[in-house]
Design an enzyme around this catalytic site. Structure first.
Site, PDB file in Angstrom:
ATOM      1  N   CYS A 174       5.771   0.208  10.429  1.00 11.86           N
ATOM      2  CA  CYS A 174       6.102  -1.224  10.518  1.00 11.86           C
ATOM      3  C   CYS A 174       7.359  -1.999  11.057  1.00 11.86           C
ATOM      4  CB  CYS A 174       5.489  -1.819   9.127  1.00 11.86           C
ATOM      5  SG  CYS A 174       4.037  -1.695   8.701  1.00 11.86           S
TER       6      CYS A 174
ATOM      7  N   HIS B  95       8.681  -8.869   8.064  1.00  7.43           N
ATOM      8  CA  HIS B  95       7.474  -8.075   8.190  1.00  7.43           C
ATOM      9  C   HIS B  95       6.411  -8.606   7.199  1.00  7.43           C
ATOM     10  CE1 HIS B  95       4.637  -5.254   8.849  1.00  7.43           C
ATOM     11  NE2 HIS B  95       4.716  -4.571   7.590  1.00  7.43           N
TER      12      HIS B  95
ATOM     13  N   ASN C 226      -1.636  -7.932   7.613  1.00  8.81           N
ATOM     14  CA  ASN C 226      -0.585  -6.957   8.310  1.00  8.81           C
ATOM     15  C   ASN C 226      -1.174  -6.353   9.532  1.00  8.81           C
ATOM     16  OD1 ASN C 226       1.291  -4.966   8.598  1.00  8.81           O
ATOM     17  ND2 ASN C 226       1.245  -4.284   6.538  1.00  8.81           N
TER      18      ASN C 226
HETATM   19  O1  UT7 Z   1       3.229  -2.504   6.062  1.00  9.12           O
HETATM   20  C1  UT7 Z   1       3.527  -1.202   5.553  1.00  9.12           C
HETATM   21  C2  UT7 Z   1       4.243  -1.533   4.024  1.00  9.12           C
HETATM   22  N1  UT7 Z   1       3.033  -1.700   3.233  1.00  9.12           N
HETATM   23  C3  UT7 Z   1       3.318  -2.351   2.076  1.00  9.12           C
HETATM   24  O2  UT7 Z   1       4.354  -2.799   1.866  1.00  9.12           O
HETATM   25  C4  UT7 Z   1       2.048  -2.663   1.224  1.00  9.12           C
HETATM   26  C5  UT7 Z   1       2.762  -2.434  -0.138  1.00  9.12           C
HETATM   27  N2  UT7 Z   1       1.814  -2.468  -1.265  1.00  9.12           N
HETATM   28  C6  UT7 Z   1       1.089  -3.514  -1.648  1.00  9.12           C
HETATM   29  O3  UT7 Z   1       1.090  -4.662  -1.124  1.00  9.12           O
HETATM   30  C7  UT7 Z   1       0.347  -3.433  -2.898  1.00  9.12           C
HETATM   31  O4  UT7 Z   1       0.711  -2.404  -3.654  1.00  9.12           O
HETATM   32  C8  UT7 Z   1      -1.283  -3.406  -2.845  1.00  9.12           C
HETATM   33  C9  UT7 Z   1      -1.690  -4.836  -2.304  1.00  9.12           C
HETATM   34  C10 UT7 Z   1      -1.659  -2.497  -2.059  1.00  9.12           C
HETATM   35  C11 UT7 Z   1      -2.085  -3.470  -4.254  1.00  9.12           C
HETATM   36  O5  UT7 Z   1      -1.391  -4.227  -5.075  1.00  9.12           O
HETATM   37  P1  UT7 Z   1      -1.070  -3.779  -6.581  1.00  9.12           P
HETATM   38  O6  UT7 Z   1      -0.724  -5.040  -7.399  1.00  9.12           O
HETATM   39  O7  UT7 Z   1       0.157  -2.636  -6.377  1.00  9.12           O
HETATM   40  O8  UT7 Z   1      -2.570  -3.181  -7.330  1.00  9.12           O
HETATM   41  P2  UT7 Z   1      -2.448  -1.739  -7.671  1.00  9.12           P
HETATM   42  O9  UT7 Z   1      -2.562  -0.836  -6.723  1.00  9.12           O
HETATM   43  O10 UT7 Z   1      -1.690  -1.395  -8.909  1.00  9.12           O
HETATM   44  O11 UT7 Z   1      -3.898  -1.834  -8.276  1.00  9.12           O
HETATM   45  C12 UT7 Z   1      -4.232  -2.812  -9.480  1.00  9.12           C
HETATM   46  C13 UT7 Z   1      -5.698  -2.795  -9.725  1.00  9.12           C
HETATM   47  C14 UT7 Z   1      -6.207  -1.268  -9.877  1.00  9.12           C
HETATM   48  O12 UT7 Z   1      -7.312  -1.468 -10.924  1.00  9.12           O
HETATM   49  P3  UT7 Z   1      -6.909  -0.631 -12.124  1.00  9.12           P
HETATM   50  O13 UT7 Z   1      -6.495   0.663 -12.023  1.00  9.12           O
HETATM   51  O14 UT7 Z   1      -6.042  -1.401 -12.699  1.00  9.12           O
HETATM   52  O15 UT7 Z   1      -8.394  -0.755 -12.842  1.00  9.12           O
HETATM   53  C15 UT7 Z   1      -6.796  -1.118  -8.415  1.00  9.12           C
HETATM   54  O16 UT7 Z   1      -7.958  -0.010  -8.386  1.00  9.12           O
HETATM   55  O17 UT7 Z   1      -6.442  -3.338  -8.671  1.00  9.12           O
HETATM   56  C16 UT7 Z   1      -7.621  -2.581  -8.182  1.00  9.12           C
HETATM   57  N3  UT7 Z   1      -7.702  -2.823  -6.926  1.00  9.12           N
HETATM   58  C17 UT7 Z   1      -8.568  -3.701  -6.396  1.00  9.12           C
HETATM   59  N4  UT7 Z   1      -9.321  -4.844  -6.929  1.00  9.12           N
HETATM   60  C18 UT7 Z   1     -10.166  -5.473  -6.316  1.00  9.12           C
HETATM   61  C19 UT7 Z   1      -7.021  -2.137  -5.677  1.00  9.12           C
HETATM   62  N5  UT7 Z   1      -7.558  -2.815  -4.656  1.00  9.12           N
HETATM   63  C20 UT7 Z   1      -8.344  -3.900  -4.813  1.00  9.12           C
HETATM   64  C21 UT7 Z   1      -9.103  -4.883  -4.313  1.00  9.12           C
HETATM   65  N6  UT7 Z   1     -10.089  -5.810  -4.891  1.00  9.12           N
HETATM   66  N7  UT7 Z   1      -9.018  -4.715  -2.720  1.00  9.12           N
END
Ligand code: UT7
Length: 332
Positions: A117, A257, A287
């Site tokens: 990125c 970004h 993204n």
């Molecule tokens: O460009 C390269 C750099 N990339 C980035 O900078 C991305 C960085 N990361 C992020 O933007 C975030 O970490 C994500 C958007 C990928 C995820 O958000 P988060 O707030 O960190 O969520 P999480 O991974 O902690 O997941 C929280 C909950 C989980 O469920 P449980 O375990 O709490 O029951 C996930 O399974 O949300 C669940 N979950 C979803 N729920 C509904 C994960 N994806 C989804 C989804 N819809 N699409």
């Protein structure tokens, strides 16, 4: 040390494919919902290149053709074109070669640059060296990715994030004090474990096993990447501002970004600037990896005027990150 010649952006153009993948359509594909995606990422829709047999070059060609047209530039005058991408049409030749051929930049040499990125920012700084040295007069930097080609649309944690798109800028010499002032580019290969594609490269070439195991798609430990992205982008921007004695009040826009709206908010808060001073396109494009920075500049171009001070900052796989301070060179 800064030379008398600065590399200035003298034009920008963007391109996204027509097809719009909305959160509601994603609701029908994986176990997710519009509310989760909106509140956790800020993304409402992303553009997808659906046409079979078309790769990243198609996006880059559109962006470059638009750029040449709007800057009234003869493609034969282009000295160099660098394409930042992680989704090249093919492993070889470079997507940059395909773009230069298609737009008629017959006198240009061209190559791809891969830094996840941060690729566009690394390419911008690489290209600017050729201008600042006095060696070349017209350099095009393209950031283009067809992320839909490496996204697993069965994985809700990643498929909601990415979109396809491209942007391109023209770099030319400037001696009036406009252009790129200073940069800090960083990297840490320990980031490999948190963001990568497991197969498709020389370590694990494509095979029936790798395809069956879905190893050709983006793998991301989202939480860890999130934490590093906030910390490193804020840190590098503050360091660059300090190094150049640049005050918050002097900054017109931060150009970050676009990976997650919450990351943008957290970075802006750490730097101490209001949301109005942050370029944001994530709601409409998601993204687009190497496309995010030029697409931001393209969208906000009407709001920019000569002399505006901008800081571009990126964070991505590698890990790679950095920031560049520049003064916008045109517009009233
Ligand atoms: O460009 C390269 C750099 N990339 C980035 O900078 C991305 C960085 N990361 C992020 O933007 C975030 O970490 C994500 C958007 C990928 C995820 O958000 P988060 O707030 O960190 O969520 P999480 O991974 O902690 O997941 C929280 C909950 C989980 O469920 P449980 O375990 O709490 O029951 C996930 O399974 O949300 C669940 N979950 C979803 N729920 C509904 C994960 N994806 C989804 C989804 N819809 N699409």
């Amino acid at each position: 040390m800064k030379t008398a010649i600065q590399a200035a952006i003298t034009g920008v153009h963007g391109y996204v494919p027509d097809y719009i993948l909305t959160n509601h359509e994603l609701e029908r594909m994986v176990d997710t919902n519009d509310d989760w995606i909106t509140t956790r990422t800020g993304i409402k829709e992303r553009h997808i290149l659906k046409d079979p047999g078309q790769g990243t070059s198609v996006l880059g060609i559109q962006a470059v053709q638009g750029l040449l047209q709007k800057t009234n530039t003869d493609p034969q005058e282009i000295d160099l074109l660098i394409c930042a991408t992680i989704t090249p049409d093919m492993i070889t030749p470079a997507t940059a070669n395909i773009i230069t051929h298609a737009v008629g930049a017959v006198n240009a040499f061209s190559y791809d640059l891969q830094a996840a990125c941060s690729g566009f920012l690394y390419a911008l700084i690489t290209g600017s060296q050729f201008i600042e040295s006095g060696r070349y007069k017209k350099v095009i930097i393209v950031g283009a990715d067809k992320m839909s080609s490496i996204v697993n649309y069965e994985d809700r944690a990643t498929c909601i994030l990415f979109g396809d798109g491209a942007g391109a800028v023209l770099l030319e010499p400037n001696v009036q004090g406009y252009g790129i002032v200073d940069s800090l580019l960083k990297g840490d290969g320990n980031g490999e474990q948190y963001l990568h594609l497991k197969a498709g490269g020389s370590r694990r070439p494509p095979s029936i096993e790798t395809v069956t195991a879905k190893e050709h798609y983006v793998y991301q430990d989202g939480k860890t990447v999130y934490r590093f992205a906030v910390e490193k982008m804020a840190e590098v921007v503050l360091d660059l501002m300090k190094k150049n004695n640049l005050k918050r009040e002097e900054l017109k826009f931060l150009v970050p970004h676009q990976a997650n709206k919450r990351i943008l908010d957290a970075v802006a808060q750490r730097i101490g600037i209001p949301e109005e001073q942050v370029m944001i396109t994530i709601h409409e494009f998601g993204n687009t990896t190497d496309g995010t920075i030029p697409l931001c500049l393209w969208r906000y171009e009407p709001k920019l005027k000569a002399g505006d001070k901008l800081i571009i900052t990126t964070f991505g796989g590698g890990f790679t990150w950095g920031a560049t301070y520049l003064t916008w060179a045109y517009g009233e």
